[in-house]
Design an enzyme around this catalytic site. Structure first.
Site, PDB file in Angstrom:
ATOM      1  N   GLU A 163       0.810  -1.132  -0.017  1.00 32.79           N
ATOM      2  CA  GLU A 163       0.101  -0.157   0.073  1.00 32.79           C
ATOM      3  C   GLU A 163       0.703   1.364  -0.162  1.00 32.79           C
ATOM      4  OE1 GLU A 163      -3.237   0.138   2.631  1.00 32.79           O
ATOM      5  OE2 GLU A 163      -4.034  -1.915   2.350  1.00 32.79           O
ATOM      6  N   GLU A 264      -5.090  -9.537   2.000  1.00 30.54           N
ATOM      7  CA  GLU A 264      -5.594  -9.559   3.263  1.00 30.54           C
ATOM      8  C   GLU A 264      -7.192  -9.338   2.989  1.00 30.54           C
ATOM      9  OE1 GLU A 264      -4.624  -5.838   5.465  1.00 30.54           O
ATOM     10  OE2 GLU A 264      -2.547  -6.105   5.590  1.00 30.54           O
TER      11      GLU A 264
END
Length: 537
Positions: A163, A264
């Site tokens: 990210e 995730e």
């Protein structure tokens, strides 16, 4: 940190002793799917995020320390049997210490049929989205992690970033991550290690996800990711394939040329972890999604303040499974995804994607930063007459960059400048922070003549005049090669051009130590320090 320079003797010995110990069949990549190497059966990831102290989306409150989950022998002995019972066949770790011994945990994982995907960075040594760069310090960290895990056949691969460009503000950072992908892949090849993938874990921000996904599979093959991980929390409570947005994600990634999976998942907004039913598992491993996605990694094993845990640690030798453990075990145990055989699989999505157009919503050019070269940085340092003192206060670094780069329209910092928008990089933008600062000090010092020169290498007592060292005979060719590496524009090696806009600060950022972050805009440095315990490099 000593481990950035080399593995400890103990760790290196352990690495050699365990080279042939692993038994699990390696996972390989063909097209957009994973396969067992020997029998060619398709592999679907049924994973669990396994590391305490690391928050959802890879965040964490402690930016200087972490517990290596693959070196914690008590925790591994305690947890791995329960992970196996759960139905997990993979774990994701976010930060490991390459100087520690991983043989016990990796052996237990191997015996349990569990594979590993590990992030290459750690909280204070990774690519910082607010001040992105790719340096010798980071390359040392990333390659040390590769070295420490390369001998284990149950390692699928690594994430070069998590990210990093997570909204429109930080898209330029993608260039640094892609350079890390390129150089880590090249390192694995140079060491003759078995094939291990190098990928990227992205967030689910709708403003950047499509461009980020395109950027990491565009350009030359050497710099493209090997797999795409997606941190996605769209399916909350009693949702469904359409309402959750999963249907849209399938459409977006249909035709993506590398394996994609959820790095995730597991929304807990409807009453906390104990209320999770994991009904998304059936969809993720069902016929609508398996042609595109190769499974996923549920967040997370350890129960912490964020309330995502499958298990709660009672003491070092005891753990208590929670309601989520039973719910996830039931769901993951009920799926039977339809597998493709590697021999009969002929990928059709082989075309390279076009890179996103640089503009208002994208600031990462296809030309990438140069490969960090410690020899070039050492040769550069040997040529300097003005250098930063070794005793420099870490708190002074940010203001000093602001000071020297503010002189003469920023000309002193041309050699360390980084412009992700144009793909232009200073020759020594790859060096560590004190080397970059010394380069800038020296450039300013050399620009001064007359009586003022005696004061031009002081910077509040943080710099000193030295006699340039007698450079090695190889330095001339090393420096020439380093300079050539950043003048290739959009060349096939992915290395960018040196900046010709010496006073143009657009897209240019300053150096980072890992002790803090300082971004340079208009050559005005703004320092926000964290992790003060880090050692000045």
């Amino acid at each position: 940190m000593a481990y950035l320079k080399s593995l400890s003797l103990f760790a290196a010995t352990t690495l050699l002793l365990n080279t042939a110990s692993a038994a699990l069949d390696p996972i390989v990549i063909k097209g957009s799917k994973f396969f067992f190497k020997t029998n060619g059966t398709q592999f679907f990831i049924k994973g669990v995020a396994y590391q305490s102290g690391i928050g959802k989306n890879g965040g964490g409150s402690n930016k200087t320390t972490y517990v290596d989950p693959l070196a914690d022998t008590d925790a591994c002995s305690r947890d791995i049997p329960l992970l196996k019972k759960l139905g997990a066949n993979a774990i994701r770790t976010y930060a490991i210490n390459p100087t520690q011994d991983h043989s016990h945990c990796m052996s237990l994982l191997d015996d349990a049929g569990i594979y590993v995907i590990s992030d290459l960075g750690e909280p204070s040594l990774s690519i910082d989205r607010s001040n992105p760069q790719w340096t010798t310090t980071l390359l040392d960290r990333y390659t040390a992690v590769v070295d420490s895990l390369a001998s284990y056949s149950n390692v699928i691969g690594f994430f070069a970033g998590n990210e990093v460009p997570n909204n429109l503000t930080y898209t330029g950072s993608a260039a640094m991550v892609k350079a890390a992908v390129r150089d880590t892949k090249a390192y694995i090849k140079s060491k003759n290690y078995r094939a291990m993938g190098v990928g990227y874990a992205a967030d689910d921000d709708q403003t950047v996800r499509a461009a980020v996904a395109s950027y990491f599979v565009c350009g030359d093959a050497e710099s493209q990711i090997d797999f795409w991980g997606y941190n996605i929390y769209e399916w909350c409570g009693d949702s469904d394939f359409q309402t959750s947005g999963y249907a849209d994600r399938v459409k977006e990634f249909t035709g993506y040329r590398v394996p994609s999976f959820f790095a995730e998942y597991g929304c807990n907004t409807n009453g906390g972890a104990a209320k999770r039913k994991f009904t998304e598992v059936a969809a993720l491993y069902g016929d609508q999604m398996t042609p595109v996605f190769s499974g996923g990694i549920v967040y997370e094993w350890f129960q912490e303040e964020n309330d995502y845990g499958l298990a709660s640690v009672v003491n070092p030798s005891s753990v208590s499974t929670l309601a989520d453990y039973a719910a996830f075990s039931t769901q993951i145990g009920s799926v039977a995804p339809k597998a493709t055989n590697m021999a009969s699989y002929n990928p059709t999505n082989t075309a390279t994607s076009a890179c996103p157009t640089v503009g208002t919503n994208w600031n990462a050019a296809s030309s990438l930063p140069p490969t960090p070269n410690k020899d070039a940085c050492a040769c550069m340092m040997s040529s300097l007459s003005c250098q930063a003192k070794a005793s420099i206060d870490p708190l002074a670094i940010g203001p000093l960059f602001g000071q020297v780069c503010g002189y003469n329209g920023g000309k002193a910092c041309a050699g360390i400048a980084r412009n992700t928008t144009t793909g232009e990089y200073g020759t020594f933008s790859m060096c560590n922070a004190t080397e970059q600062l010394s380069n800038a000090f020296n450039a300013y010092y050399n620009s001064i003549s007359g009586s003022d020169k005696s004061k031009a290498c002081d910077f509040g007592g943080n710099a000193t005049v030295v006699t340039p060292a007698s450079a090695a005979s190889s330095c001339s060719s090393v420096l020439s090669s380093a300079s050539a590496a950043v003048t290739g524009g959009g060349s096939s090696n992915g290395q960018g051009a040196s900046s010709s806009k010496k006073s143009d600060a657009a897209g240019i950022v300053g150096a980072s130590l890992g002790i803090g972050t300082y971004a340079m805009v208009g050559f005005t440095l703004m320092a926000t320090f964290s992790g003060m315990g880090m050692i000045l490099l």
